[in-house]
Scaffold this active site. Structure first.
Site, PDB file in Angstrom:
ATOM      1  CG  MET A 234      23.395  56.995  61.068  1.00 58.75           C
ATOM      2  SD  MET A 234      23.677  58.041  59.666  1.00 58.75           S
ATOM      3  CE  MET A 234      24.963  58.137  60.052  1.00 58.75           C
ATOM      4  CG  HIS A 235      25.633  60.969  63.298  1.00 58.38           C
ATOM      5  ND1 HIS A 235      26.716  60.177  62.947  1.00 58.38           N
ATOM      6  CD2 HIS A 235      24.782  61.913  62.871  1.00 58.38           C
ATOM      7  CE1 HIS A 235      26.405  60.492  61.380  1.00 58.38           C
ATOM      8  NE2 HIS A 235      25.512  61.576  61.428  1.00 58.38           N
TER       9      HIS A 235
ATOM     10  CG  ASP B 246      18.692  57.063  61.059  1.00 58.19           C
ATOM     11  OD1 ASP B 246      19.800  57.100  60.427  1.00 58.19           O
ATOM     12  OD2 ASP B 246      18.141  57.521  62.061  1.00 58.19           O
TER      13      ASP B 246
END
Length: 255
Positions: free
Chosen positions: A74-75, A233
């Site tokens: 992520m991110h 995820d």
């Protein structure tokens, strides 16, 4: 019917081939390294992710794959130019260089309480927003080149299908997404000087992003393979262990 799941992790690309009933047919792994440019900085070259995905696709070619689902770290920020080329290495979720940008953005937006009211999260170093603001301030020449920003699994979806997009779960971890209205927060973006045009369209996580590129299908011996948008995820991990309804809980002790 057979399905291929691909996860773009921080330390590796993982592949899982399963039958319709959930029986696992095969699994694959492609290791990755993280580039620590300076203390607190963490980057990867998205082309390395793609290299791993190609290897997993080739190892999966012996199976008749009907669709591909994606998940990923992520991110982390991927930046592409108008030709779909990587502008700079991806700044990862665990990169800590953006403290000043996060603090300044929080102040500009009226403090943490107002930020949470707008996007459902505080602005933290791990999220995508601070990384964009860091490039804008410190690498203006790269910032001017950016046509699209996206998360890791969305870059892989783009390479597989040629279609640009993201979905709810990864969008929710950017700090510029309205989690209630399920759209980019135009107020936050405008206030911070980020053009909404560089952001991908947002779909449901289970929507089909597109069909696998014909050249890849021909090479692999597949036909009409659907690529599903997928999810972040941690979100899909929760779904995978049965967190379906309010009151269900998962504890993730990660990196």
């Amino acid at each position: 019917m057979n399905y291929l799941g691909i996860d773009v992790g921080t330390t590796g690309i993982k592949g899982l081939v399963v039958e319709e009933n959930g029986q696992i047919l095969d699994r694959f792994d492609f290791p990755l390294t993280v580039n620590i440019v300076k203390p607190g900085w963490s980057e990867q070259n998205p082309y390395d992710w793609w290299k791993g995905v190609i290897e997993i696709l080739k190892k999966s070619a012996k199976y008749k794959i009907n669709s591909i689902g994606l998940s990923g770290q992520m991110h982390s920020l991927v930046t592409l130019d108008k030709d779909g080329k990587i502008v700079r290495p991806a700044i990862l979720w665990n990169d800590q260089r953006t403290t000043k940008e996060c603090q300044e953005a929080t102040q500009i937006l009226g403090g943490e309480r107002n930020v949470i009211a707008e996007v459902g999260n505080p602005i933290l170093e791990g999220f995508t927003l601070g990384k964009i603001l860091w490039i804008k301030k410190n690498e203006p020449e790269n910032f001017e080149k950016i046509r699209y920003v996206m998360m890791p699994k969305d870059y892989i979806a783009y390479m597989l299908t040629g279609e640009v997009g993201t979905e709810w779960s990864d969008a929710s971890g950017t700090a510029f997404y309205d989690v209630r209205a399920r759209k980019w927060n135009s107020k936050v973006l405008k206030t911070l000087g980020i053009d909404e045009k560089i952001l991908p369209s947002i779909s449901k996580s289970y929507d089909v992003r597109g069909l696998l590129e014909r050249s890849l299908e021909k090479e692999l011996g597949w036909e009409n393979v659907k690529v599903v948008a997928g999810g972040a995820d941690n979100a899909v991990s929760a779904l995978g262990i049965g967190v379906f309804k309010p009151g269900d809980c998962m504890v993730s002790v990660g990196t």
